[in-house]
Write a protein that holds these residues in place. Sequence first.
Motif, PDB file in Angstrom:
ATOM      1  N   GLY A   1      -0.428  -7.821  -1.677  1.00  0.00           N
ATOM      2  CA  GLY A   1       0.545  -8.833  -0.773  1.00  0.00           C
ATOM      3  C   GLY A   1      -0.294  -8.852   0.262  1.00  0.00           C
ATOM      4  O   GLY A   1      -0.703  -7.938   1.248  1.00  0.00           O
ATOM      5  N   PRO A   2       0.048 -10.594   1.140  1.00  0.00           N
ATOM      6  CA  PRO A   2      -1.017 -10.065   2.407  1.00  0.00           C
ATOM      7  C   PRO A   2       0.010  -9.987   3.660  1.00  0.00           C
ATOM      8  O   PRO A   2      -0.737  -9.415   4.911  1.00  0.00           O
ATOM      9  N   ARG A   3       1.161  -9.984   2.988  1.00  0.00           N
ATOM     10  CA  ARG A   3       2.097  -9.447   4.010  1.00  0.00           C
ATOM     11  C   ARG A   3       2.999  -7.864   4.096  1.00  0.00           C
ATOM     12  O   ARG A   3       3.994  -7.038   4.478  1.00  0.00           O
ATOM     13  N   ASP A   4       1.904  -7.079   3.335  1.00  0.00           N
ATOM     14  CA  ASP A   4       2.600  -6.245   2.305  1.00  0.00           C
ATOM     15  C   ASP A   4       1.316  -5.365   3.487  1.00  0.00           C
ATOM     16  O   ASP A   4       0.595  -4.750   3.338  1.00  0.00           O
ATOM     17  N   VAL A   5       2.553  -4.489   4.485  1.00  0.00           N
ATOM     18  CA  VAL A   5       1.837  -3.775   5.286  1.00  0.00           C
ATOM     19  C   VAL A   5       2.441  -2.778   5.618  1.00  0.00           C
ATOM     20  O   VAL A   5       2.332  -2.111   6.749  1.00  0.00           O
ATOM     21  N   THR A   6       3.778  -2.351   4.841  1.00  0.00           N
ATOM     22  CA  THR A   6       4.498  -0.922   4.989  1.00  0.00           C
ATOM     23  C   THR A   6       2.917   0.734   5.522  1.00  0.00           C
ATOM     24  O   THR A   6       3.381   1.031   6.107  1.00  0.00           O
ATOM     25  N   PRO A   7       2.169   0.518   3.917  1.00  0.00           N
ATOM     26  CA  PRO A   7       1.415   1.623   4.143  1.00  0.00           C
ATOM     27  C   PRO A   7       0.524   2.160   5.805  1.00  0.00           C
ATOM     28  O   PRO A   7       0.347   2.522   6.371  1.00  0.00           O
ATOM     29  N   GLU A   8      -0.003   0.457   6.515  1.00  0.00           N
ATOM     30  CA  GLU A   8       0.008   0.293   8.455  1.00  0.00           C
ATOM     31  C   GLU A   8       0.770   1.161   9.244  1.00  0.00           C
ATOM     32  O   GLU A   8      -0.002   1.998   9.484  1.00  0.00           O
TER      33      GLU A   8
ATOM     34  N   ARG B   1       0.476   0.924  -3.053  1.00  0.00           N
ATOM     35  CA  ARG B   1       0.268   1.792  -1.705  1.00  0.00           C
ATOM     36  C   ARG B   1       0.396   2.658  -1.130  1.00  0.00           C
ATOM     37  O   ARG B   1       0.368   3.108   0.384  1.00  0.00           O
ATOM     38  N   GLY B   2       2.430   2.705  -1.263  1.00  0.00           N
ATOM     39  CA  GLY B   2       2.384   3.998  -0.068  1.00  0.00           C
ATOM     40  C   GLY B   2       2.130   5.096   0.195  1.00  0.00           C
ATOM     41  O   GLY B   2       1.616   5.908  -0.790  1.00  0.00           O
ATOM     42  N   VAL B   3       2.320   5.335   1.097  1.00  0.00           N
ATOM     43  CA  VAL B   3       2.303   6.432   2.177  1.00  0.00           C
ATOM     44  C   VAL B   3       3.399   7.429   1.855  1.00  0.00           C
ATOM     45  O   VAL B   3       4.322   6.755   2.299  1.00  0.00           O
ATOM     46  N   CYS B   4       3.074   8.696   2.543  1.00  0.00           N
ATOM     47  CA  CYS B   4       4.270   9.681   2.456  1.00  0.00           C
ATOM     48  C   CYS B   4       3.990  10.139   3.962  1.00  0.00           C
ATOM     49  O   CYS B   4       2.684  10.621   3.706  1.00  0.00           O
ATOM     50  N   GLY B   5       4.397  10.713   4.827  1.00  0.00           N
ATOM     51  CA  GLY B   5       4.358  11.656   5.689  1.00  0.00           C
ATOM     52  C   GLY B   5       4.473  12.319   7.009  1.00  0.00           C
ATOM     53  O   GLY B   5       6.194  11.692   6.951  1.00  0.00           O
TER      54      GLY B   5
END
Length: 173
Positions: A85-92, A124-128
């Motif tokens: 979605g356009p508001r899905d910005v968690t990975p960034e 698109r989840g990121v882990c780090g």
Amino acid sequence: MTDRDSDELAARRMAAVVTASDGVHHGTREDASGAAVAAQLAAAGFHVTRTVVPDDRDTIAALLRRLCDDDRQALVVVTGGTGFGPRDVTPEATRDVIEREAPGLAEAMRAAGRIVTARADLSRGVCGVRGTTLILDLPGSPKGATESLAAVLELLPHALDLIGGDTEHRGPV
């Protein structure tokens, strides 16, 4: 075990659950995923706090920095904002904050989800890692979030020990 060892171990079991959701933030939707993930972590022996933020990259990143740098959480789990979605910005936002990615954890979560639904590949989840904190991005649905966390939950104590400087190898999981 010394008091210092006990304190260090307790610190490595501190977790913050962050729900990134405009709807939850504005009170129009219940925080089902945050509650489910918090319960799952508590059952695994973590002391858990919860926070809700809107789907805003700068807001999410600022909170992640505070939880890592100031609050010194060992684990930060973000649920929501990992889709297309356009508001899905968690990975960034997570990438703005982490110093080192942990791609194997994100891959393990998607692989486990793929067994249940092909939609797992839409996360698109990121882990780090930032400093001594591990950050995990989870999907926003309660089912997706808990299944993703379950896929890596047994790895977390050892990962957090490693991040905390305890690099002794203890054998297979």
